[in-house]
Structures are given as structure tokens and as C-alpha cells.
Design an enzyme around this catalytic site. Sequence first.
Site, PDB file in Angstrom:
ATOM      1  N   GLU A   1      43.873  46.949  42.307  1.00 61.86           N
ATOM      2  CA  GLU A   1      43.709  46.688  40.880  1.00 61.86           C
ATOM      3  C   GLU A   1      44.372  47.749  39.996  1.00 61.86           C
ATOM      4  O   GLU A   1      45.158  47.420  39.117  1.00 61.86           O
ATOM      5  CB  GLU A   1      42.213  46.593  40.571  1.00 61.86           C
ATOM      6  CG  GLU A   1      41.906  46.380  39.107  1.00 61.86           C
ATOM      7  CD  GLU A   1      40.420  46.199  38.848  1.00 61.86           C
ATOM      8  OE1 GLU A   1      39.634  46.299  39.810  1.00 61.86           O
ATOM      9  OE2 GLU A   1      40.053  45.949  37.690  1.00 61.86           O
TER      10      GLU A   1
ATOM     11  N   ASN B   1      31.007  38.649  40.371  1.00 61.27           N
ATOM     12  CA  ASN B   1      30.714  37.936  39.127  1.00 61.27           C
ATOM     13  C   ASN B   1      30.515  36.484  39.565  1.00 61.27           C
ATOM     14  O   ASN B   1      31.421  35.676  39.537  1.00 61.27           O
ATOM     15  CB  ASN B   1      31.857  38.060  38.130  1.00 61.27           C
ATOM     16  CG  ASN B   1      32.045  39.499  37.668  1.00 61.27           C
ATOM     17  OD1 ASN B   1      31.075  40.219  37.439  1.00 61.27           O
ATOM     18  ND2 ASN B   1      33.293  39.932  37.551  1.00 61.27           N
TER      19      ASN B   1
ATOM     20  N   LYS C   1      30.535  52.381  44.933  1.00 65.28           N
ATOM     21  CA  LYS C   1      31.986  52.559  44.968  1.00 65.28           C
ATOM     22  C   LYS C   1      32.343  53.982  45.372  1.00 65.28           C
ATOM     23  O   LYS C   1      31.550  54.900  45.194  1.00 65.28           O
ATOM     24  CB  LYS C   1      32.592  52.230  43.596  1.00 65.28           C
ATOM     25  CG  LYS C   1      32.503  50.750  43.238  1.00 65.28           C
ATOM     26  CD  LYS C   1      33.298  50.398  41.973  1.00 65.28           C
ATOM     27  CE  LYS C   1      33.150  48.904  41.661  1.00 65.28           C
ATOM     28  NZ  LYS C   1      33.921  48.482  40.471  1.00 65.28           N
TER      29      LYS C   1
ATOM     30  N   GLU D   1      28.119  44.693  33.352  1.00 60.90           N
ATOM     31  CA  GLU D   1      29.208  43.928  32.732  1.00 60.90           C
ATOM     32  C   GLU D   1      28.793  42.501  32.402  1.00 60.90           C
ATOM     33  O   GLU D   1      29.539  41.547  32.641  1.00 60.90           O
ATOM     34  CB  GLU D   1      30.443  43.928  33.648  1.00 60.90           C
ATOM     35  CG  GLU D   1      31.012  45.328  33.850  1.00 60.90           C
ATOM     36  CD  GLU D   1      32.280  45.371  34.697  1.00 60.90           C
ATOM     37  OE1 GLU D   1      32.410  44.516  35.582  1.00 60.90           O
ATOM     38  OE2 GLU D   1      33.111  46.245  34.459  1.00 60.90           O
TER      39      GLU D   1
ATOM     40  N   GLU E   1      39.781  37.137  41.138  1.00 58.16           N
ATOM     41  CA  GLU E   1      39.732  38.247  40.189  1.00 58.16           C
ATOM     42  C   GLU E   1      40.319  39.482  40.874  1.00 58.16           C
ATOM     43  O   GLU E   1      39.906  39.835  41.975  1.00 58.16           O
ATOM     44  CB  GLU E   1      38.274  38.478  39.764  1.00 58.16           C
ATOM     45  CG  GLU E   1      38.144  39.509  38.663  1.00 58.16           C
ATOM     46  CD  GLU E   1      36.724  39.571  38.082  1.00 58.16           C
ATOM     47  OE1 GLU E   1      36.027  38.539  38.066  1.00 58.16           O
ATOM     48  OE2 GLU E   1      36.327  40.682  37.670  1.00 58.16           O
ATOM     49  N   ARG E   2      41.281  40.090  40.222  1.00 62.29           N
ATOM     50  CA  ARG E   2      42.001  41.240  40.787  1.00 62.29           C
ATOM     51  C   ARG E   2      42.707  40.873  42.096  1.00 62.29           C
ATOM     52  O   ARG E   2      42.782  41.684  43.025  1.00 62.29           O
ATOM     53  CB  ARG E   2      41.071  42.441  41.002  1.00 62.29           C
ATOM     54  CG  ARG E   2      40.186  42.760  39.803  1.00 62.29           C
ATOM     55  CD  ARG E   2      40.968  42.876  38.508  1.00 62.29           C
ATOM     56  NE  ARG E   2      40.071  42.985  37.340  1.00 62.29           N
ATOM     57  CZ  ARG E   2      40.520  42.916  36.091  1.00 62.29           C
ATOM     58  NH1 ARG E   2      41.800  42.704  35.817  1.00 62.29           N
ATOM     59  NH2 ARG E   2      39.678  43.037  35.083  1.00 62.29           N
TER      60      ARG E   2
ATOM     61  N   ASP F   1      35.632  53.608  38.602  1.00 68.42           N
ATOM     62  CA  ASP F   1      35.972  52.241  39.009  1.00 68.42           C
ATOM     63  C   ASP F   1      37.322  52.199  39.721  1.00 68.42           C
ATOM     64  O   ASP F   1      38.277  51.653  39.174  1.00 68.42           O
ATOM     65  CB  ASP F   1      35.988  51.337  37.775  1.00 68.42           C
ATOM     66  CG  ASP F   1      36.113  49.869  38.143  1.00 68.42           C
ATOM     67  OD1 ASP F   1      35.955  49.537  39.331  1.00 68.42           O
ATOM     68  OD2 ASP F   1      36.353  49.060  37.225  1.00 68.42           O
TER      69      ASP F   1
END
Lengths: 692, 692
Positions: free
Chosen positions: A395, A213, A362, A294, A170-171, A367
Site C-alpha cells: 500500500e 472492512n 500491526k 475507521e 482494497e489496497r 499503519d
Amino acid sequence: MMALAAPAARADVVVPDRSLSQWNGEDGYRLWLRHEPLEGAALEQLRAFNPIPGTPASPESETLGIAESELREGLAKLTGGSIDADRPRGVIRFDCGRRERGGDGRFRVTSGARAIRISGPDHLSCLYGAHALLRELSRGVDPATISLDETPAMSLRLLNHWDNPDGHVERGYAGRSIFDWWRLPERLDRRMIDYARANASLGINGVVVNNVNASPLFLTPHYLPKLKRLADAWRPYGIRLYISARFSAPRDVGGLPTADPLDPAVKAWWNAKADEIYAAIPDFGGFLVKANSEGQPGPQDYGRTHADGANMLAAALGKRGTVIWRAFVYKAEDETDRVKQAYQEFVPLDGKFAGNVIVQVKNGPLDFQPREPFHPLFGAMPRTRLMLEAQVTREYLGQASGIVYLAPMWSEVLGTHTGRGGTVAQVIVPGGIAGVANTGSDRNWTGGHFDQANWYAFGRLAWNPALSPERIAREWAAQTFSREPEFLDAIVPTMLASAGTVEKYIAPFGLAHLMGTGHHYGPAPWVCDLARPEWNPCYYHRADKAGIGFDRTAGGSDALAQYAPSVAARWADPAQMDDRLLLWFHHLPWQHPMRSGNTLWHDLVARYGQGEAEAGARSALWARLADHVDYRRHAEVAADLATQEKEARWWRDASIAYWQSLNGLALPAGVRRPDHPLDWYKAKTFPEAPGQ
Amino acid sequence: MMALAAPAARADVVVPDRSLSQWNGEDGYRLWLRHEPLEGAALEQLRAFNPIPGTPASPESETLGIAESELREGLAKLTGGSIDADRPRGVIRFDCGRRERGGDGRFRVTSGARAIRISGPDHLSCLYGAHALLRELSRGVDPATISLDETPAMSLRLLNHWDNPDGHVERGYAGRSIFDWWRLPERLDRRMIDYARANASLGINGVVVNNVNASPLFLTPHYLPKLKRLADAWRPYGIRLYISARFSAPRDVGGLPTADPLDPAVKAWWNAKADEIYAAIPDFGGFLVKANSEGQPGPQDYGRTHADGANMLAAALGKRGTVIWRAFVYKAEDETDRVKQAYQEFVPLDGKFAGNVIVQVKNGPLDFQPREPFHPLFGAMPRTRLMLEAQVTREYLGQASGIVYLAPMWSEVLGTHTGRGGTVAQVIVPGGIAGVANTGSDRNWTGGHFDQANWYAFGRLAWNPALSPERIAREWAAQTFSREPEFLDAIVPTMLASAGTVEKYIAPFGLAHLMGTGHHYGPAPWVCDLARPEWNPCYYHRADKAGIGFDRTAGGSDALAQYAPSVAARWADPAQMDDRLLLWFHHLPWQHPMRSGNTLWHDLVARYGQGEAEAGARSALWARLADHVDYRRHAEVAADLATQEKEARWWRDASIAYWQSLNGLALPAGVRRPDHPLDWYKAKTFPEAPGQ
């Protein structure tokens, strides 16, 4: 008829990108560990130490054996294998105690005319010292002058992989995952060793191997031998293995009806799971958890708090490991301003987390946008260990195209004063720092060759947040490409300016989250129809005929109030503030007068144009550096820069066309019109876009 | 304190799989093109030709330049760069005419004491000749004795990639796709050159770059520059680019309401599309089409025939290219016996296809099983050009585990007499041969090192179907691993027996299609609940308490009648036939008496056991060959063989447990019982299985 006979000199008779000499040639795999032969004075100085690759006595540990190999082979490469047996020799010694690991990483390198001594409390510190010595020598430093005494600023220096068990990242913009879960544990890919070696050269000491995730597979007995094989391979390099844990695993794979953290059966399941893992991997690092964010499961599913969830897992790990709990949370139900939610949820929990819990935050409150203020949680949870999460993979910053060097952005965040007792770098000392990895199966590891610099810079800043981005860029480029001063003097300033370039065409004046849906590639500020308000670009820019920007002052969402007053004051007045955050905090009319004397609209259009111009100039500069770089890597970077040039033009044109569709304003005089009408940009699709 | 000083000799002080010497070391990337230095007499013989790498005059074409580079660099490697300037020199010459391409590939290599001459009608033939010469020299043949005069048996020698635009490879076990559609056309990965080079070394002259389950993306203007960049890169290597075409593209991406091949607008769309492609790629090869099969769109959606569809596309290409239309079709509606359907659908169309249409037929009538009879269409369509489709990737033959060398299987098919005018190899001369590629992003290209042998063998057999599998294996192993006779004498017989081993534990006595659903990994003969009958393993084995096997005689589905009488007669009588196809054609009682004197049940159990034993013996043999193979490749193959051993045991045990659950029979005396009860095998899941 043509004869292939005598003449001695060789030349590439075919075009260079077909040349057989490229077969197995310089391809970027060796990263910054190339140790190309020195020349001139630097070579002479090193030869005075006459570092003949020797066969030491059987090493006392695997780690020390690795340190010795690194040093011996690195020196052999740096000297081109040249040996002068008649010359009096200097000696290089290790003095590292008896333990393999367990210290804080501190090492010293001291040198004199006849000896260089690498010392530290354990063998791992000597591995760090060996790499540090090689790094200095690779830069061309006179060995007799080297004197290092380093201790890492933070004890946890981690990489987070957003890699799925099926190999998708992912990314990820560098191919598929470097982890081959299918072949493990039978086959350990050599890349797993080379990866550990590269990380150890920077002092990175922990790796979370799977996506936040998280698949619950990583908590099944099927995966434990795979994880063990990796952990065993990485241990001598000082790298501890962590996994992302799916909070609902007791239900998903444990056969329980609930994952309620206060349920005794759930606690028992996690306790047993932790024991099972530690039986196989005695130095297992712990769990990284994305919960109630999410769509991920979490303790709030059962009416419990983040602290309830984290502390339950922390109890299962005990003193053996760490729970890293992400603060990246937002919910559809609470929709005043997405960037406020982490602070609202976590500040009340300050002091309630167990000692082996770290909250991972973060760098900014949204984000990983090209431009964000620092996260207001830094400094706001004094009784909680906080960790900084930086995104090494790009990203939102152009993904794999061109040159975008992130150290200036990270360095700026780390050096920012929170207004609540120290800089961000100081606040995170008890916690640590994590980077979302940018590695993949691409031969050069990171897709773009210059993205290696971001991996390198992340590791160097994790070790020492005070290092200057300029110093790091120069170190990296000298080791990775060429230590010729004319090359370094050209490429280092280019790298330093590069993140600013992307910011200009993607996020001018603090605009944010205007990218395409799903793949996050390219501009789509017009998107306004996604199910949740805060998924939409229009939620963030709030542009209309009259103006643009997100009012986060007291008159708006008042996100500004989450910062210390001294900090908030800096951003409260559009006329006084750093204009790179202007539209992050303020909604302003298009005609708002800027300090430049122009209107906001005028300067916004101009800033897009600057971004485009800078991308073009970078391409031209790189073309002029062709003589300093091997053919293949030069050509690949040139191709990536060409892509970036196209993207800069596209971001500029699509954005301007969209803003014009709202404000109806003409372009300032002399400004190029977008290449296409707005609908052309809206119609673009990217079915093969990576990293989704 | 330990000093790192003088001693001269080097050694790996760390365990070998951490050794720095493995960094960028022998990793399989160079395939069979390593050209390791010769020794002894072979070196002396070659040095008499003193092939100093020279700088020829500017080459007359890119292809000739490549041929010269190959020869020069290959000879330099084979001689270890050794030059003896005082010795009288032999000369190596090219004599290749003036054209770059266009011939049939024929080349000659003739040698005498003072000269070797490589000749052919065009430059590409000289590239083939250069590779052939290097192949002979790499095997250690005395250059003065080399005399080659070769013409490829078939004009089309293609690889089919089942690669999707997102990088996933259907039935791929070597990582992700080698094609980086995302970065093309800006960046051409070096691997695209190395891939072309490897193919050219075998004479492969066409590549279908995308999956037959085709995305219409490849027919959009967005993809054309990507395809063009690839085609331009491959052209000098004699490789033409083809794409799989989605039949419904006029509807999917053309904006038309239909894809009916008789609709004038549809014809016009394809005509324009072909013109658009040829404007960019003048030597575009053509379209491969999977139509009306497994849910793919096709002419039957509009009541038209395969010939209608193929001929419409053929008209669009005209003389410029070829339509390759797959005969791999089956439908749920016609369910007497899936293996009969292709014959039923295609034989009536014989003579109805345009001259530039080829019908591509899998080697057997089902789907690349370890054991199938040849496809009855071979010989049954005398007025149609047929192409053989072989599967180089090992979907049903153990995927990426262990050693499974497929040349014996292909060679057997190619040499089989159809009973209708020639062998399969003769029947396909007007068509050609296609192999479903096994390449991927793994560093060694094919996942398992020995799977490189299947790519190699496919290419060699495509060039010359009469080459013996033994000769090919020896050639390959000598170039890829070691030309030491003791190594070759051990590994070649092992390779030759290896496909038979897999057959014994996966497909004994012609059992077929008993693998796990979806991923096709491991045994699942118990599956009987899938939506379509012919997707179920139980459809194929038809086992119950009384017996096992698929009756394809006149008393059953009568698939046997699709073969020529002379062929059918060979398979009609269980007592006389090759027992490797016994249960493919016959349903027999468990107590059926075999020629061995035992019952079918007894021999079936025994055959599983032989498969398991052979897999174990192969592992042991490989361990004994460690001294002949570099550390990394040896370790990786050993790991893959360990996996194969486990899989052989698993296939045997799960299959026997299942058959016992049906027939209630005891195991023959002394036979090991399955390790686990049947339900244990049924419960296994493989969420991260590749290639689905």
C-alpha cells in the site's frame, strides 16, 4: 514471392513481445513452483535416486495423495523426465502416520545413499516435507546431504484478504479479487486450488477470505455454500478458512435492533450463526474483526469494551475456532497522537480476553509505513495472545511498481527486542502471524513478478522467523527465475536493498503518511485540509519554516513512554539514535546538525537523491540480467522498474519542492532542482488508481 | 510406510480438479487457435506438404512476419512437429505485394499437389489468408482441395468495449477489463497481443476501447501515451484503435464553458484534439458517441441536432477517421412508446450527416432483448451510412451462465428483408458492424467457455454475413474442443438451439425487458415503481387481469407503422404472425386462442416449461460428452450449465407466479407449480452481481 520451406532452425522473426512462443509461455503463474530441470552435478545426484513417477497404491487421504503428486511431478520436472532404468535406484518414502491432519506441522527429511525418507506425525506434515525436499532440490542441493527437521515457530500462519464481495480488492494492485463469489458454489475456479497449493508449499495454514472492512454478506445463508465449497477445496492442503465478521451483523442481516455484545438476543444470534457455519464447515477457523476503527461498528457503540465484544464472539465459537481482534484502532476524539491510541485502549484489557481470542497488532503503531518503530503493544500485554499483522501488499511502499522486497523489514521487526521479555517473534508465538495478501487476478498473481517474493517471504518467515532475508531471497529467486550463480549473486543483494530504496524517497528519516489521499499513491505532503486531523500528511510531518518532525518525546506526545525504558532510551536522543527514525520521534530544526556533519536539510535532500539514484541503478542492473530471464517476465519487470524510477524522481522532486515552500532554503550546491514547480505536483490526479 | 518407486505408468491419484496436470493446462486461453495435431488421413495429407517450420528471410513488414509465424507455428502444431525429410515437399508461399496494409482485406488461397499459395493485395490480406488456411486445415480439410477467394462484406468490423478506466466492465461477465490503463504505457500486457491475434484471425479490424458511457479521461493528454502504446501494438494485426468520446469533453476537461457543437471555441478544441491524437496515432480510427441518451451529454443540450454534433466531430477528424454516432436514444419526455424514438429522431436527419459519419443502430428497437423485431431504421435512412450494433456480451440473455450461442439470432437479423431495398446485411454494407465485446480478465477471456463462440461468430459474420450459424458453430467447436464427428454432431445442434432456449424462459412470445433492475439479472416482471416509466418491466408487459402484451398496432402505439408496409403486414395479425413476436406487437387476452388450439395462457406456461426442459437436457447431453473434452473445461462448462438450469427454473417459476397473481388463472392440468410463492422471488437480492 517468398517461400516458406525447408530450413530447420527456428527463430522469432517478429519482435519478441509479439512472438507466438509467448502464447501460454512463461508468465509467472507457476510462481516458485516451476521445478525447472537441473543440470550437471545436481542432475546426476538426483538421478541416482532415479525418481520415476510411479503410481502408488491408492493414497490413504487426499492430503497424502497431493503430497505424492507434488513429489512425483516435481521430481519428474527437476530431472527433465530422464530415466535410467539400468542404474540402481534410491527410494523416496513417506512415513506419516495414519492421520490426515491435526499435528503441529513438524516434518523430517532424512537421506542416505539409497533412500530419502519424509516423515511426520500426519499426512499434512508429509506434504510440508515434500515441498521442503523439492525446495532444496530446486536450489541444487545434493539429495544425499539433505537433512531437515523443522517445526513451525507459530501455530497460526494466516493470510488476510482485503477482498470485497464485488471483486474489488482494497489496497490491491494485482487486478481484482481471486475469489469469484458470484460463480461460487457452482463453479470453483481452478485458481483456488493453485492458490492453496502455493500456500501449502510455504506452510501457510489459514486464509481470511474477505476484507476487514467487512460486508455482512459473508454471514448470510446465501454465502455459506460458497464458503463451504472453498473450505472443502482447501482442507486437503491444510488451509482453514476464516472470515472477517462485521460486528453489527445481528442488526444488518439478523433483524435484531442491536448488536450490543451483552444483549442475550445478540449472543444467541452469534451462537446460532457459529453453529450454522460449523455444521457446514467443521474446521472453520474463526472470525477476524475490525471494530470501532475507521467507522467500523464495534462494542464501544454500546458502551462495551473490545474484550466484551471479542469474548462474546469467542463464546459463540467455543473450542472450535478463534476470534482474531484487530488492535488497529484510532478515533478522532482522542487527538494527542494517533500512534498512542491502540496501546491506550488495549493495555488495560490485558488478561481480560478469552483463551480463544488473539489480538492482532500491526508491525508498527501507525499503519504499514516504510519505516516505523515496532508496535509498543508487543511485550506490553503478557496475558494476551498477540498476533503480528504484516502487510504483504505494498500500500504505502510503491504499490505494484518496481522491486521492493519486504523480508528485511519484517525480519527486523521480528528480531527486535521489546525490552519486556523477548523479541517480537517470541512474543507472538502463542498468537501467530498474519499477512495482508497481495494476490489478485493478474496472471502472475501479484501484479509485479517480484511481489511474488513477498508472498513467499511472508510464508517462510511465518514458518521460521529466524530465516535470513538473504537466504529467503536466494531460495525464491533460484526457484522462480534462475539458479545460475551469476544471476543470484546480482539479484539477491538488489532485493535486499530494495525496501531501503523506497524508504529513502518516500519516508526518509522516519517521515510517514505523506502519500496522496484516498489512493495513497505518490507524494502529497501538502495536504492539510481533510476532515479529521490525523488523516492529513501535515499532521505527521509538522513541518514549518523552522523545522520538521513529530515530537514524541516527553516534551511532545510522549509516545516514547509506551516503550520499555531500555527501548525508549535508544530513541530519546537525536544525536545517538538510528537516524531512520529520527523525525518519527523528534521535531528538529532544518539546520539540526547531523552526525554526518551536515545539516538535516542537507542530508534530507541527499537521502531523497540516494533513493532516486538507487532506483535508477536497479533498472540498469536488471537490463544487464536479460540473458538470465525469459523474455516476457524480463520485459514486464523492466517496465515496472521504469515506473519505479519515475516515481522515485517524482517523490523526491515533489517533496523537496514542498519543503522548500516552507523553509525557503536553497538546495545544497550541485543538487538538481525539482523538474516542476510545486503546483504542478499538487495538480496531479489519479482517477484510475487501483486499490482504493 | 509407502514407497514411491518404479512403476512406469502415470495416473492422477488425486481427484481430477486437484490434479497438478491442470496447473497451466488446458484453460481456454488459447481460444480457437489451438491447432491440435491432426490424425489419420488429414495428417497424411498435410504431411505431403511437409511444412517444416522454417526461417524465412527477414520479413518485409511486421504484419508479414506475423503471418509467417502464424503459419509456421500453426502447421507445426497441426502436424505434431512430424517431419519426413525424404518425402518430396510441397511448398506454401505468400504473394502479398509490397504494402503492409491499405487493401480491402481480400485474400485467395489456392492449392495444388505441390504448392499452396496465399495471395492478396497487401500483407494484412496474407495474414487473413494464413488464418483462413489454418482454419480449414484445423477442421481436417484436405490441403490439396483448399480453394478460397474471400473479400469481407463490410469494411468496418469493430468491437465495442464497455470498459471503464477503473477496470470495471459495464455488462461484463468475465471479470474485469482486459485493458490495464493504470500500467500503460510503461507496461503492455501480453494479453493485448493475444487479443489482437485472436481478432485478426477473424478479420476484426477495429476496437473501441472504452465504454460509450464515456469518461472524458480518454481525451486527456494523460491517456494519449496509453492509447498510442495500444495502437502501436495492434497496428501490425490490422486493428485500428477508436475511443468513445464524451460529448461534453470540451467543458469537462477542456476548460471551456460550453460543449455547443456550433460554438467556434468548441470546434477549435475538437480540431486541436484530433490533431493531437493523429500526431501520436496516425491511423486512429475515430470516435464512437453516445449522445443525449440515458443521461449522456449531447448536442441537444444546446438545442442542436444529432447531425450538428456528429458533423462537428467529423470535421475535426476529416478524412483521417470516422464518427460513429449511436442511434440508441430515448427520453422520458416522449413517452408514447420507447421503441419508436430512435426512428422519430433519426429519420428526419437522413442525408444530413457528413460522409465520415456512421449511425450505429442496435439490431432491434429496444435493447438487445432475446427477441426483438429488426430495428425500423434499417432501410429507412437511405442517404446515411448505417452500422449494426450487436451485443456479444449476454446482458439480457443469461449473462455468463450455460451455453447460449448467438449466431442464429444475428444471422436472422442480417438476413431479414427490410422491405425498403434489401436485407439488413445489405443496408449496412456502407457502414459496417459492431459487437459489444464479451471479453474480460477471466483466463478463458469470456467467462463461459462457450461464450468464446459468440466472439468467434461475431467476427465470422462480420466478415461474411452469409455464413450459416451451423457452419460457424462447427468450425468453432472443431478448433476449440474436438474435431471428432460424434462430438460435433452432438454439440453443434445444441449450440444452434441454445438461444431459443433462453428466449423461451426469459422472453416467450416476444415479452421483453422483464429482468431485475440495475444488474439485469433474473426475473422481476413485477417492478413498476422506477422513476421513469420506460425503466419498468410493467411498462413492457402491460399485463393485468384480462391480458398481456404491448399493443404496437395502429390501435396502440403504432410502432408497426415505422416498418415498410410489406413488413408491417406480416406482424399485424396475431393469427398469422410468427408467434415469437406476438406480445411484442399485440396486447391479447389470456384466453386468446392460439394456432395450437390452446389459450395464450396455456401456451405461455408451456413455453416456459419447454425452456426449462431444454436447459436440463443440455446439461445431460454435456455430461455424456465428457470423454471428448479435457477435464477442466468440461467441469467448468458443466458448472455453468447447472447454473443455467437453476436460472431457467427460476425464470419460469417467478414469471408464472407473477402472471398468476394478476390473472388468477389456474395452471393447466399436470403442470408443476412454482417452487415458491411470489414474495420469495421478489425478495431475492444480488449484491455481488457483476456487470452493473
